[in-house]
Design an enzyme around this catalytic site. Structure first.
Site, PDB file in Angstrom:
ATOM      1  N   GLY A  43     -13.074  -0.771 -16.030  1.00 53.37           N
ATOM      2  CA  GLY A  43     -12.739   0.196 -17.064  1.00 53.37           C
ATOM      3  C   GLY A  43     -11.614  -0.271 -17.972  1.00 53.37           C
ATOM      4  O   GLY A  43     -11.539  -1.440 -18.350  1.00 53.37           O
ATOM      5  N   GLY A  68     -12.708   8.325 -16.076  1.00 49.06           N
ATOM      6  CA  GLY A  68     -13.794   7.359 -15.977  1.00 49.06           C
ATOM      7  C   GLY A  68     -14.318   7.274 -14.559  1.00 49.06           C
ATOM      8  O   GLY A  68     -14.855   8.240 -14.010  1.00 49.06           O
ATOM      9  N   ASP A  71      -8.522  -0.655 -17.291  1.00 54.07           N
ATOM     10  CA  ASP A  71      -7.692  -1.626 -16.563  1.00 54.07           C
ATOM     11  C   ASP A  71      -8.218  -3.044 -16.788  1.00 54.07           C
ATOM     12  O   ASP A  71      -7.459  -3.967 -17.149  1.00 54.07           O
ATOM     13  CB  ASP A  71      -7.732  -1.257 -15.070  1.00 54.07           C
ATOM     14  CG  ASP A  71      -6.668  -1.944 -14.234  1.00 54.07           C
ATOM     15  OD1 ASP A  71      -5.749  -2.544 -14.811  1.00 54.07           O
ATOM     16  OD2 ASP A  71      -6.759  -1.858 -12.997  1.00 54.07           O
ATOM     17  N   ASN A  90      -5.016   1.225 -10.689  1.00 58.15           N
ATOM     18  CA  ASN A  90      -5.247   1.751  -9.337  1.00 58.15           C
ATOM     19  C   ASN A  90      -4.029   1.392  -8.487  1.00 58.15           C
ATOM     20  O   ASN A  90      -3.146   0.664  -8.933  1.00 58.15           O
ATOM     21  CB  ASN A  90      -6.547   1.191  -8.746  1.00 58.15           C
ATOM     22  CG  ASN A  90      -6.571  -0.326  -8.768  1.00 58.15           C
ATOM     23  OD1 ASN A  90      -5.645  -0.980  -8.264  1.00 58.15           O
ATOM     24  ND2 ASN A  90      -7.590  -0.918  -9.366  1.00 58.15           N
TER      25      ASN A  90
END
Ligand code: ADP
Length: 166
Positions: A31, A119, A33, A23
């Site tokens: 997710g 996602g 990340d 992000n």
């Protein structure tokens, strides 16, 4: 470049670089990340803070260490957040072309990609796959393998179909 697809977890891929669907803050998240930061350890976050004090803009790509991951580098990209009203598809395709440009600067030969924006950011699966596969196919690069990592069965089936149709 070969475009391949595997079903699985991007954090275990034996490739030169893995792409993270990050992000804009670039300080970790959920997710894929979250999975990459958890598996790679604190070195990734430290490098994010050092290299990207102001984070990254939507559609851009940036590099950090891969910490404890089998890969050598993480290439962070920020896909458009459809759930926040960002419908700009060019920001999604630029994640893939930008990641390949970073990979070329590194001399990376194999790169694993998640389905960016598909996602939490809410991009419809079919178009997320089309944007990924078509952009990888159209972008000139020295990368030899772009490996799409499907986290679920549906993603695998749609990716497999799109890649077979090339
Ligand atoms: P975004 O915020 O860009 O939508 P997400 O991480 O929520 O990013 O989801 C992007 C894609 O990554 C989704 O298809 C999701 O199923 C997938 N994904 C989640 N965890 C992993 C993982 N460990 N390896 C590969 N793909 C993953």
């Amino acid at each position: 470049m070969r475009i391949t697809v595997v079903r699985g977890d991007i954090t275990t891929q034996q490739v030169d670089a893995v792409v993270n669907a990050a992000n804009e803050r670039m300080r970790g998240g959920g997710g894929v990340d979250g999975a990459i930061h958890a598996a790679g350890g604190p070195a990734i976050l430290e490098d994010c803070i050092a290299r990207f004090p102001n984070g990254l803009r939507t559609g851009e790509a940036g590099l950090t260490t891969a910490g404890d991951l089998p890969a050598r580098w993480v290439i962070h990209v920020v896909g458009p957040n459809l759930n926040a009203g960002n419908t700009d598809r060019s920001k999604l395709t630029s994640c893939y072309s930008g990641a390949l440009a970073v990979a070329d600067e590194l001399g990376a030969r194999s790169v694993a990609f998640p389905l960016v924006s598909a996602g939490v950011y809410g991009w419809p699966l079919d178009d997320a796959v089309a944007a990924a596969v078509d952009t990888l196919e159209e972008t000139p690069t020295q990368v030899e393998e772009a490996r799409m990592v499907a986290f679920g069965d549906r993603a695998y089936v749609v990716l497999e179909r799109r890649i077979s149709a090339l």
